[in-house]
Design a protein around this motif. Structure first.
Motif, mmCIF file in Angstrom:
data_model
loop_
_atom_site.group_PDB
_atom_site.id
_atom_site.type_symbol
_atom_site.label_atom_id
_atom_site.label_comp_id
_atom_site.label_asym_id
_atom_site.label_seq_id
_atom_site.Cartn_x
_atom_site.Cartn_y
_atom_site.Cartn_z
ATOM 1 N N LYS A 247 0.848 -1.186 0.000
ATOM 2 C CA LYS A 247 0.000 0.000 0.000
ATOM 3 C C LYS A 247 0.891 1.245 0.000
ATOM 4 C CE LYS A 247 -3.957 -2.171 2.264
ATOM 5 N NZ LYS A 247 -4.958 -2.073 3.358
ATOM 6 N N THR A 303 -4.527 5.964 -1.633
ATOM 7 C CA THR A 303 -3.567 4.865 -1.617
ATOM 8 C C THR A 303 -3.517 4.180 -2.973
ATOM 9 O OG1 THR A 303 -4.135 4.472 0.705
ATOM 10 C CG2 THR A 303 -2.923 2.739 -0.409
ATOM 11 N N ILE A 305 -2.704 0.421 -4.276
ATOM 12 C CA ILE A 305 -2.584 -0.918 -3.701
ATOM 13 C C ILE A 305 -2.105 -1.884 -4.777
ATOM 14 C CG2 ILE A 305 -3.762 -2.787 -2.483
ATOM 15 C CD1 ILE A 305 -5.843 -0.762 -1.574
#
Length: 434
Positions: A247, A303, A305
């Motif tokens: 992440k 974020t 990922i």
């Protein structure tokens, strides 16, 4: 050249001494010189030769030549024949890529089966120059401009400090025979075009070009090492490794003026090539994704990922009261009221009389709803995920435990109050994640 080679081994490749070495030998001048040098220095060597059956009698002649040389010299010899064109057609690959896959798969098998410590190839400085120019013309990062590495795990290339001219002169001085590959004279491939038309011009412009290039490679390799160090330091501040995911915190990343360089360093090992799409992902809406062959990069709020690409398991598994299923990470048991605990999301307690066995264990689907324990009314799973700020990946990995298609438990998240224990409950069932 022999003394220069010996000094190079002692200074930079001393770990080869006393080891069992396998040499990849085509029969060309570079590989024959490599055999000669190591044989002169009394290393423990054997030869591996691949016949790709691409040049008819010429390929068979190469095989016979190398075999005869090894027999006369008392050197161990391994050979394999490949139907390279058939392999290329079957796997829809180029001949060059197919030949590379076939030979390195076989080399790795030999290393393991015969107990060799290292595989040595005869790549030299001119090969490194050609690789640099190929990568340069196609567009590359710093790693593509550092030439051919001297070592990759068990693969070692001890001739990278020598030019093709030095190798040929050594072969002639020591009367070492070799085979000429007729395909090397063709300009069909980019590498040959660079070898025949571009590099001679560079050497004409600068007679000391090879030495200058070798110094440039050393400088670039030192720069790459410095970049790797900086990348690792920033990585620890910006990236969180958890549950097989990486992440990347965009708030931390975006304060860096060269954040794109860090993304390139971190993501290139995962096979990504659409770099503009990845850089655009930073400013994209949540849910946008970029894929490599085996991985995907997802934008989720603030974020990025990174996860491995996997097929979503749409199987519906039966959960019985007594028998356990190794594919289902649940354990079911009967317990007393005194055993009931609260606050553990990996465990629920249910009234057995409200459950209809076998239960079903499946992934959630659009339209699913439940009656969350602790609140009034029902709630769609999609709304629950939104309120809880689930990422797309978390949604895909959410399992439900159901009784006659009624949600008993959003597994590991929240129980449904319709099946909860009350004062009238006679038998309490404990269901927990293993």
């Amino acid at each position: 050249m022999l003394s220069k080679f010996q000094n190079h081994i002692s200074k930079n490749l001393s770990f080869l001494k006393g080891k069992k070495l396998l040499l990849a030998v085509s029969g060309g001048v570079d590989s024959m010189v490599l055999v000669h040098l190591l044989h002169q220095l009394q290393f423990d060597i054997s030869v591996a030769h691949c016949n790709f059956n691409l040049r008819g009698d010429e390929s068979n002649g190469d095989e016979g030549f190398v075999k005869s040389f090894c027999k006369k010299s008392g050197i161990g010899f391994f050979v394999i024949n490949f139907e390279t064109k058939e392999y290329a057609d079957l796997h829809k690959l180029s001949i060059q890529v197919s030949a590379r896959q076939l030979r390195y798969n076989w080399f790795n098998e030999l290393l393991e089966k015969e107990g060799f410590d290292f595989l040595l190839t005869a790549h030299h400085l001119d090969d490194s120059i050609e690789t640099f120019l190929i990568n340069f013309t196609r567009g590359t990062g710093l790693d593509g401009l550092t030439g051919i590495p001297q070592q990759n795990d068990k693969i070692v290339r001890p001739l990278l400090i020598f030019t093709r001219e030095e190798i040929e002169n050594y072969a002639k001085e020591n009367q070492i025979g070799w085979r000429e590959d007729s395909s090397n004279a063709s300009d069909k491939y980019l590498r040959n075009k660079l070898r025949h038309k571009v590099i001679p011009v560079l050497k004409e412009l600068n007679p000391g070009f090879s030495g200058s290039f070798l110094q440039t490679l050393e400088n670039l390799q030192q720069s790459e090492s410095m970049v790797d160090d900086a990348s690792r330091i920033v990585y620890r501040k910006v990236v969180e490794d958890i549950d097989n995911q990486k992440k990347i915190n965009l708030s931390e990343l975006m304060v860096l003026p060269n954040y794109q360089a860090y993304l390139y360093q971190w993501l290139k090992p995962f096979g990504f090539t659409a770099w503009n799409d990845i850089y655009d992902l930073v400013e994209a809406q949540s849910g946008k994704q970029v894929f490599s062959e085996h991985y995907r990069l997802l934008k989720d709020r603030n974020t990025l990922i990174l996860t491995e690409k996997k097929e979503i398991d749409k199987e519906v598994y039966a959960v019985y009261e007594e028998a356990e299923n190794s594919k289902i990470p649940l354990k079911i048991s009967v317990c007393d009221k005194g055993d009931i605990t609260f606050g553990n999301k990996d465990c629920i307690f249910a009234d057995k009389d409200t459950l209809k066995f076998p239960l079903e264990f499946r992934k959630w689907e659009e339209g699913d709803y439940f009656y969350p324990y602790g609140i009034t009314g029902k709630k769609k799973l999609s709304k629950y995920f939104k309120d809880e700020k689930f990422s797309l990946i978390e949604k895909e990995n959410t399992w439900l435990l159901c009784s006659e298609n009624q949600v008993v438990w959003v597994v590991g998240k929240r129980a449904d109050r319709r099946f909860s224990v009350n004062e009238k409950t006679q038998t309490i069932i404990k269901i927990e994640l293993k």
